[in-house]
Write a protein that holds these residues in place. Structure first.
Motif, PDB file in Angstrom:
ATOM      1  N   PHE A   1     -10.089 -40.116   6.002  1.00  0.00           N
ATOM      2  CA  PHE A   1      -9.800 -38.689   6.065  1.00  0.00           C
ATOM      3  C   PHE A   1      -8.362 -38.388   6.480  1.00  0.00           C
ATOM      4  O   PHE A   1      -7.991 -37.225   6.597  1.00  0.00           O
ATOM      5  CB  PHE A   1     -10.768 -37.999   7.038  1.00  0.00           C
ATOM      6  CG  PHE A   1     -12.207 -38.048   6.585  1.00  0.00           C
ATOM      7  CD1 PHE A   1     -12.617 -37.381   5.438  1.00  0.00           C
ATOM      8  CD2 PHE A   1     -13.150 -38.756   7.305  1.00  0.00           C
ATOM      9  CE1 PHE A   1     -13.937 -37.418   5.023  1.00  0.00           C
ATOM     10  CE2 PHE A   1     -14.478 -38.798   6.906  1.00  0.00           C
ATOM     11  CZ  PHE A   1     -14.867 -38.130   5.760  1.00  0.00           C
TER      12      PHE A   1
ATOM     13  N   ILE B   1     -18.886 -39.477   4.471  1.00  0.00           N
ATOM     14  CA  ILE B   1     -18.194 -38.500   3.630  1.00  0.00           C
ATOM     15  C   ILE B   1     -18.879 -37.138   3.753  1.00  0.00           C
ATOM     16  O   ILE B   1     -18.220 -36.111   3.937  1.00  0.00           O
ATOM     17  CB  ILE B   1     -18.145 -38.959   2.155  1.00  0.00           C
ATOM     18  CG1 ILE B   1     -17.355 -40.265   2.022  1.00  0.00           C
ATOM     19  CG2 ILE B   1     -17.561 -37.862   1.257  1.00  0.00           C
ATOM     20  CD1 ILE B   1     -15.925 -40.200   2.498  1.00  0.00           C
ATOM     21  N   LYS B   2     -20.210 -37.125   3.699  1.00  0.00           N
ATOM     22  CA  LYS B   2     -20.948 -35.862   3.826  1.00  0.00           C
ATOM     23  C   LYS B   2     -20.723 -35.225   5.194  1.00  0.00           C
ATOM     24  O   LYS B   2     -20.505 -34.016   5.304  1.00  0.00           O
ATOM     25  CB  LYS B   2     -22.443 -36.099   3.608  1.00  0.00           C
ATOM     26  CG  LYS B   2     -22.800 -36.453   2.191  1.00  0.00           C
ATOM     27  CD  LYS B   2     -24.286 -36.721   2.067  1.00  0.00           C
ATOM     28  CE  LYS B   2     -24.622 -37.218   0.678  1.00  0.00           C
ATOM     29  NZ  LYS B   2     -26.033 -37.591   0.562  1.00  0.00           N
TER      30      LYS B   2
ATOM     31  N   GLU C   1     -17.214 -33.783   5.470  1.00  0.00           N
ATOM     32  CA  GLU C   1     -17.098 -32.504   4.768  1.00  0.00           C
ATOM     33  C   GLU C   1     -17.676 -31.368   5.609  1.00  0.00           C
ATOM     34  O   GLU C   1     -17.133 -30.264   5.612  1.00  0.00           O
ATOM     35  CB  GLU C   1     -17.792 -32.593   3.411  1.00  0.00           C
ATOM     36  CG  GLU C   1     -17.024 -33.457   2.424  1.00  0.00           C
ATOM     37  CD  GLU C   1     -17.764 -33.729   1.124  1.00  0.00           C
ATOM     38  OE1 GLU C   1     -18.963 -33.372   1.015  1.00  0.00           O
ATOM     39  OE2 GLU C   1     -17.143 -34.319   0.225  1.00  0.00           O
ATOM     40  N   LYS C   2     -18.765 -31.650   6.346  1.00  0.00           N
ATOM     41  CA  LYS C   2     -19.326 -30.639   7.251  1.00  0.00           C
ATOM     42  C   LYS C   2     -18.318 -30.229   8.314  1.00  0.00           C
ATOM     43  O   LYS C   2     -18.320 -29.109   8.787  1.00  0.00           O
ATOM     44  CB  LYS C   2     -20.553 -31.214   7.977  1.00  0.00           C
ATOM     45  CG  LYS C   2     -21.856 -30.895   7.364  1.00  0.00           C
ATOM     46  CD  LYS C   2     -23.066 -31.298   8.171  1.00  0.00           C
ATOM     47  CE  LYS C   2     -22.837 -31.948   9.508  1.00  0.00           C
ATOM     48  NZ  LYS C   2     -24.043 -32.391  10.185  1.00  0.00           N
ATOM     49  N   HIS C   3     -17.446 -31.170   8.682  1.00  0.00           N
ATOM     50  CA  HIS C   3     -16.417 -30.913   9.689  1.00  0.00           C
ATOM     51  C   HIS C   3     -15.122 -30.391   9.060  1.00  0.00           C
ATOM     52  O   HIS C   3     -14.097 -30.295   9.732  1.00  0.00           O
ATOM     53  CB  HIS C   3     -16.128 -32.197  10.476  1.00  0.00           C
ATOM     54  CG  HIS C   3     -17.214 -32.583  11.429  1.00  0.00           C
ATOM     55  ND1 HIS C   3     -17.304 -32.061  12.702  1.00  0.00           N
ATOM     56  CD2 HIS C   3     -18.262 -33.430  11.286  1.00  0.00           C
ATOM     57  CE1 HIS C   3     -18.350 -32.582  13.307  1.00  0.00           C
ATOM     58  NE2 HIS C   3     -18.960 -33.417  12.465  1.00  0.00           N
ATOM     59  N   GLY C   4     -15.153 -30.084   7.775  1.00  0.00           N
ATOM     60  CA  GLY C   4     -13.986 -29.535   7.099  1.00  0.00           C
ATOM     61  C   GLY C   4     -12.963 -30.575   6.677  1.00  0.00           C
ATOM     62  O   GLY C   4     -11.821 -30.230   6.376  1.00  0.00           O
TER      63      GLY C   4
ATOM     64  N   LYS D   1     -11.505 -33.770   4.211  1.00  0.00           N
ATOM     65  CA  LYS D   1     -11.484 -34.149   2.803  1.00  0.00           C
ATOM     66  C   LYS D   1     -11.110 -35.623   2.701  1.00  0.00           C
ATOM     67  O   LYS D   1     -10.157 -36.075   3.341  1.00  0.00           O
ATOM     68  CB  LYS D   1     -10.465 -33.302   2.051  1.00  0.00           C
ATOM     69  CG  LYS D   1     -10.409 -33.583   0.583  1.00  0.00           C
ATOM     70  CD  LYS D   1      -9.424 -32.682  -0.131  1.00  0.00           C
ATOM     71  CE  LYS D   1      -9.352 -33.060  -1.594  1.00  0.00           C
ATOM     72  NZ  LYS D   1      -8.333 -32.305  -2.295  1.00  0.00           N
ATOM     73  N   GLN D   2     -11.846 -36.355   1.880  1.00  0.00           N
ATOM     74  CA  GLN D   2     -11.564 -37.770   1.673  1.00  0.00           C
ATOM     75  C   GLN D   2     -10.236 -37.925   0.955  1.00  0.00           C
ATOM     76  O   GLN D   2     -10.025 -37.337  -0.098  1.00  0.00           O
ATOM     77  CB  GLN D   2     -12.676 -38.419   0.855  1.00  0.00           C
ATOM     78  CG  GLN D   2     -12.472 -39.897   0.615  1.00  0.00           C
ATOM     79  CD  GLN D   2     -13.609 -40.525  -0.190  1.00  0.00           C
ATOM     80  OE1 GLN D   2     -14.581 -39.870  -0.534  1.00  0.00           O
ATOM     81  NE2 GLN D   2     -13.466 -41.783  -0.484  1.00  0.00           N
TER      82      GLN D   2
END
Length: 82
Positions: A22, A58-59, A62-65, A67-68
């Motif tokens: 990230f 990864i999921k 994304e919940k934490h805002g 991006k990979q």
């Protein structure tokens, strides 16, 4: 008692992998993601295998805002033994 043997031994996702994937610095969110991965393993939501843990990471990221920005490593990294 729940048993959890392989976490942190290269079968799961390390903080270093989280930060690299990230492009973030050490901080609370890294620990939060590691905790969510650990709980998912302990609760049987995912297997304690790198690929499953990485996809789950990864999921959660994304919940934490987050991006990979880097792809999944080809091989699960070995723990730092320094």
């Amino acid at each position: 008692m729940r048993r959890w043997i392989a976490y942190g031994t290269g079968n799961s996702v390390s903080g270093e992998v989280i930060m690299e994937t990230f492009d973030i610095k050490p901080g609370r969110v890294v620990g939060d993601i590691k905790t969510e991965i650990r709980e998912a393993i302990l609760e049987g939501e995912i297997h304690n295998e790198f690929d499953e843990a990485f996809a789950f990471m990864i999921k959660v990221g994304e919940k934490h805002g987050l991006k990979q920005v880097k792809p999944k490593p080809d091989v699960a990294p070995l723990p730092d033994e320094s």
